[in-house]
Design a protein around this motif. Structure first.
Motif, PDB file in Angstrom:
ATOM      1  N   MET A 101       8.137   4.983 -16.451  1.00  0.00           N
ATOM      2  CA  MET A 101       6.808   5.349 -15.934  1.00  0.00           C
ATOM      3  C   MET A 101       6.466   4.609 -14.650  1.00  0.00           C
ATOM      4  N   MET A 102       7.130   3.459 -14.413  1.00  0.00           N
ATOM      5  CA  MET A 102       6.838   2.675 -13.197  1.00  0.00           C
ATOM      6  C   MET A 102       6.998   3.493 -11.920  1.00  0.00           C
ATOM      7  N   PHE A 103       7.847   4.521 -11.972  1.00  0.00           N
ATOM      8  CA  PHE A 103       8.095   5.294 -10.751  1.00  0.00           C
ATOM      9  C   PHE A 103       6.970   6.289 -10.462  1.00  0.00           C
ATOM     10  N   GLY A 104       6.013   6.375 -11.380  1.00  0.00           N
ATOM     11  CA  GLY A 104       4.860   7.242 -11.150  1.00  0.00           C
ATOM     12  C   GLY A 104       5.070   8.645 -11.664  1.00  0.00           C
ATOM     13  N   PRO A 105       4.002   9.453 -11.575  1.00  0.00           N
ATOM     14  CA  PRO A 105       4.017  10.808 -12.139  1.00  0.00           C
ATOM     15  C   PRO A 105       5.123  11.668 -11.541  1.00  0.00           C
ATOM     16  N   PRO A 106       5.544  12.697 -12.268  1.00  0.00           N
ATOM     17  CA  PRO A 106       6.599  13.578 -11.741  1.00  0.00           C
ATOM     18  C   PRO A 106       6.150  14.272 -10.452  1.00  0.00           C
ATOM     19  N   ASP A 107       7.124  14.673  -9.649  1.00  0.00           N
ATOM     20  CA  ASP A 107       6.825  15.197  -8.314  1.00  0.00           C
ATOM     21  C   ASP A 107       5.862  16.384  -8.337  1.00  0.00           C
ATOM     22  N   GLN A 108       6.003  17.256  -9.335  1.00  0.00           N
ATOM     23  CA  GLN A 108       5.166  18.461  -9.281  1.00  0.00           C
ATOM     24  C   GLN A 108       3.691  18.178  -9.507  1.00  0.00           C
ATOM     25  N   VAL A 109       3.340  17.011 -10.063  1.00  0.00           N
ATOM     26  CA  VAL A 109       1.914  16.716 -10.220  1.00  0.00           C
ATOM     27  C   VAL A 109       1.419  15.621  -9.273  1.00  0.00           C
ATOM     28  N   SER A 110       2.298  15.008  -8.516  1.00  0.00           N
ATOM     29  CA  SER A 110       1.809  13.962  -7.609  1.00  0.00           C
ATOM     30  C   SER A 110       1.578  14.601  -6.246  1.00  0.00           C
ATOM     31  N   GLN A 111       0.401  15.242  -6.126  1.00  0.00           N
ATOM     32  CA  GLN A 111       0.120  16.090  -4.964  1.00  0.00           C
ATOM     33  C   GLN A 111      -0.101  15.297  -3.682  1.00  0.00           C
ATOM     34  N   HIS A 112      -0.233  13.970  -3.793  1.00  0.00           N
ATOM     35  CA  HIS A 112      -0.600  13.197  -2.609  1.00  0.00           C
ATOM     36  C   HIS A 112       0.579  12.631  -1.839  1.00  0.00           C
ATOM     37  N   SER A 113       1.783  12.790  -2.376  1.00  0.00           N
ATOM     38  CA  SER A 113       2.932  12.159  -1.728  1.00  0.00           C
ATOM     39  C   SER A 113       3.210  12.721  -0.339  1.00  0.00           C
ATOM     40  N   ASP A 114       2.743  13.958  -0.087  1.00  0.00           N
ATOM     41  CA  ASP A 114       3.072  14.610   1.175  1.00  0.00           C
ATOM     42  C   ASP A 114       2.668  13.789   2.397  1.00  0.00           C
ATOM     43  N   THR A 115       1.412  13.325   2.402  1.00  0.00           N
ATOM     44  CA  THR A 115       0.938  12.569   3.559  1.00  0.00           C
ATOM     45  C   THR A 115       1.720  11.272   3.695  1.00  0.00           C
ATOM     46  N   SER A 116       1.949  10.611   2.583  1.00  0.00           N
ATOM     47  CA  SER A 116       2.701   9.352   2.631  1.00  0.00           C
ATOM     48  C   SER A 116       4.117   9.576   3.136  1.00  0.00           C
ATOM     49  N   THR A 117       4.697  10.715   2.794  1.00  0.00           N
ATOM     50  CA  THR A 117       6.040  11.027   3.273  1.00  0.00           C
ATOM     51  C   THR A 117       6.005  11.303   4.776  1.00  0.00           C
ATOM     52  N   LYS A 118       4.991  12.052   5.185  1.00  0.00           N
ATOM     53  CA  LYS A 118       4.841  12.394   6.603  1.00  0.00           C
ATOM     54  C   LYS A 118       4.653  11.121   7.429  1.00  0.00           C
ATOM     55  N   TRP A 119       3.937  10.158   6.872  1.00  0.00           N
ATOM     56  CA  TRP A 119       3.691   8.888   7.577  1.00  0.00           C
ATOM     57  C   TRP A 119       4.823   7.887   7.381  1.00  0.00           C
ATOM     58  N   LYS A 120       5.855   8.292   6.702  1.00  0.00           N
ATOM     59  CA  LYS A 120       7.008   7.427   6.432  1.00  0.00           C
ATOM     60  C   LYS A 120       6.622   6.123   5.732  1.00  0.00           C
ATOM     61  N   ILE A 121       5.639   6.236   4.852  1.00  0.00           N
ATOM     62  CA  ILE A 121       5.332   5.110   3.972  1.00  0.00           C
ATOM     63  C   ILE A 121       6.244   5.260   2.754  1.00  0.00           C
ATOM     64  N   LYS A 122       6.406   6.514   2.361  1.00  0.00           N
ATOM     65  CA  LYS A 122       7.228   6.821   1.201  1.00  0.00           C
ATOM     66  C   LYS A 122       8.431   7.612   1.694  1.00  0.00           C
ATOM     67  N   ARG A 123       9.623   7.207   1.298  1.00  0.00           N
ATOM     68  CA  ARG A 123      10.815   7.875   1.806  1.00  0.00           C
ATOM     69  C   ARG A 123      11.546   8.692   0.742  1.00  0.00           C
ATOM     70  N   PHE A 124      11.277   8.384  -0.505  1.00  0.00           N
ATOM     71  CA  PHE A 124      11.886   9.146  -1.604  1.00  0.00           C
ATOM     72  C   PHE A 124      10.799   9.512  -2.603  1.00  0.00           C
ATOM     73  N   SER A 125      10.964  10.622  -3.281  1.00  0.00           N
ATOM     74  CA  SER A 125       9.947  11.034  -4.251  1.00  0.00           C
ATOM     75  C   SER A 125      10.092  10.215  -5.536  1.00  0.00           C
ATOM     76  N   ASN A 126       9.031  10.251  -6.344  1.00  0.00           N
ATOM     77  CA  ASN A 126       9.038   9.522  -7.617  1.00  0.00           C
ATOM     78  C   ASN A 126      10.241   9.910  -8.479  1.00  0.00           C
ATOM     79  N   ASP A 127      10.481  11.223  -8.583  1.00  0.00           N
ATOM     80  CA  ASP A 127      11.573  11.689  -9.443  1.00  0.00           C
ATOM     81  C   ASP A 127      12.945  11.290  -8.895  1.00  0.00           C
ATOM     82  N   GLU A 128      13.078  11.318  -7.556  1.00  0.00           N
ATOM     83  CA  GLU A 128      14.362  10.908  -6.955  1.00  0.00           C
ATOM     84  C   GLU A 128      14.670   9.455  -7.283  1.00  0.00           C
ATOM     85  N   LEU A 129      13.639   8.596  -7.152  1.00  0.00           N
ATOM     86  CA  LEU A 129      13.851   7.175  -7.433  1.00  0.00           C
ATOM     87  C   LEU A 129      14.128   6.938  -8.918  1.00  0.00           C
ATOM     88  N   ARG A 130      13.399   7.668  -9.754  1.00  0.00           N
ATOM     89  CA  ARG A 130      13.593   7.516 -11.200  1.00  0.00           C
ATOM     90  C   ARG A 130      15.033   7.901 -11.572  1.00  0.00           C
TER      91      ARG A 130
END
Lengths: 95, 330
Positions: free
Chosen positions: B211-240
């Motif tokens: 669970m530490m990696f956070g909610p599954p990709d299909q429900v974590s709707q906010h990752s897009d902006t963080s990815t665009k800003w290069k704060i986040k480079r991999f999705s929760n599911d990829e890291l998990r």
């Protein structure tokens, strides 16, 4: 529950390899003695340094990043300050 | 150690910003330039990062509690020294991260008060108890292992101070995972009771760690902006997935069983898992985990009991300063 503000210090460490003091981060401490001790505990837990400087953050004057174009313009056009600007015949070898 | 993907970006106020500046900013991000404290940045970028970095810092600080619980009961001097050093590292990591968060314009005091008041979040994993010595091994092996998966990409995060802090953290983190795994190896090669203790710890920690990696990709709707800003480079599911693929063979080496009968390798060689109980995750985040109240109470107690030290240090600094001024005036 508000906590009083404790002064901010910038930490510089000279590593073993004889290089100059290098900025490693910052910390909060009431005075310079406590700042030095905290810097040792936070930034040199694995023998990262032989000497520490702590400087009150508000004592640092910094260039304005939004004016970096103008600030560094004089160096932009002076490629003749670099060794590669000069041609040395191949026969001469490394110089 | 433990940023968690519970950070949502505030994409809403981006339209209000100066459009030209925002597009210049995005161009810098796209060119892999680092954003530095005094650079212009969208308000939402600042807000997202302040929240993410401070949550990460709170997690390091709260993370000292479950492990600190075992320092006085470590089974040998070697284990005790290592655990003490690890907990000191977590404190150091918290301090690097607070310093990075402060560069975005929120004071340390505000950040700390946000955690103490319960307003700011920290990683859900620290709301679980450390019941036996094997939990210390499991935390190092799995919790720090998961944290490393999360943190390595953050070394390339677009915000300079955060990326630099993460480089320091990652350098130190590898010792944490190895010391944990060594504890597990020792227990698994020990008596039947010791091995059972190791299995029991794995049984309790496995799901919370996923669970530490956070909610599954299909429900974590906010990752897009963080990815665009290069704060986040991999999705929760990829890291998990990366984490599970690395961990299952390690469990096999230890002779331990992953407490999920659905653990099997698919045709790509990836290990799949059964569905995660996200209700439990939500409950823990909402403050209803096994140790939420204990953790906050311990942080508040430490903060309150240290108040006189902070006040005395400031009073002494003031006294010395005024004495120096008086001497200079003579």
């Amino acid at each position: 529950m508000a906590t009083p503000n404790v002064p901010l210090w910038e930490v510089f460490i000279r590593s073993r390899n004889g290089l100059a003091h290098k900025h490693v981060g910052s910390l909060h401490a009431a005075d310079s003695t406590l700042a030095l001790q905290a810097a040792r505990d936070i930034y040199t837990r694995r023998g990262e340094g032989l000497s520490i400087w702590v400087v009150p953050s508000n004592a640092i004057t910094a260039s304005d990043p939004s004016e970096k174009g103008m600030m560094f313009e004089p160096a932009e056009s002076k490629i003749y300050r670099h060794p590669t600007f000069y041609d040395v015949p191949d026969e001469v070898g490394h110089m | 150690m433990y940023t968690q993907a519970l950070n949502s970006s505030d994409g809403d106020d981006r339209g209000v910003e100066d459009v030209a500046r925002a597009s210049q900013f995005q161009a810098r991000i796209d060119a892999d330039e680092r954003i530095e404290p005094n650079d212009w940045m969208p308000a939402a970028y600042r807000k997202t990062l302040t929240r993410q970095i401070s949550q990460h810092a709170h997690s390091e600080i709260v993370g000292m509690l479950p492990e600190g619980n075992w320092i006085t009961r470590a089974p040998s001097l070697r284990r005790k020294a290592a655990l003490l050093a690890k907990v000191q590292d977590e404190c150091g990591h918290g301090l690097y991260l607070y310093a990075a968060a402060e560069t975005l314009g929120t004071s340390r005091e505000e950040l700390v008060d946000g955690m103490l008041s319960g307003k700011a979040k920290y990683s859900s994993i620290f709301n679980y108890p450390t019941l036996t010595w094997a939990d210390i091994g499991t935390i190092g092996w799995l919790v720090d292992g998961a944290a490393i998966m999360n943190q390595i990409p953050l070394c390339r995060c677009s915000y300079g101070p955060y990326a630099r802090a993460m480089i320091r953290v990652c350098k130190e983190e590898s010792f944490h995972q190895r010391q944990g795994f060594e504890i597990m190896v020792t227990l698994c090669r020990g008596t039947a009771e010791q091995k059972a203790m190791a299995q029991n710890a794995l049984d309790r920690w496995w799901w919370p760690v996923l669970m530490m990696f956070g909610p599954p990709d299909q429900v974590s709707q906010h990752s897009d902006t963080s990815t665009k800003w290069k704060i986040k480079r991999f999705s929760n599911d990829e890291l998990r997935q990366k984490f599970i693929d690395a961990t299952v063979p390690q469990a096999e080496f230890l002779g331990l069983t992953i407490p999920d009968p659905g653990t099997k390798q698919n045709e790509n060689g990836n290990w799949v898992h059964s569905p995660i109980d996200w209700d439990e995750f939500k409950q823990v985040l909402a403050g209803n985990g096994p140790c939420n109240r204990d953790r906050l109470a311990a942080r508040r107690k430490a903060h309150d009991e240290g108040a006189w030290v902070r006040e005395a240090a400031m009073a002494y600094a003031e006294k010395r300063k005024s004495r120096q001024l008086a001497q200079a005036a003579e």
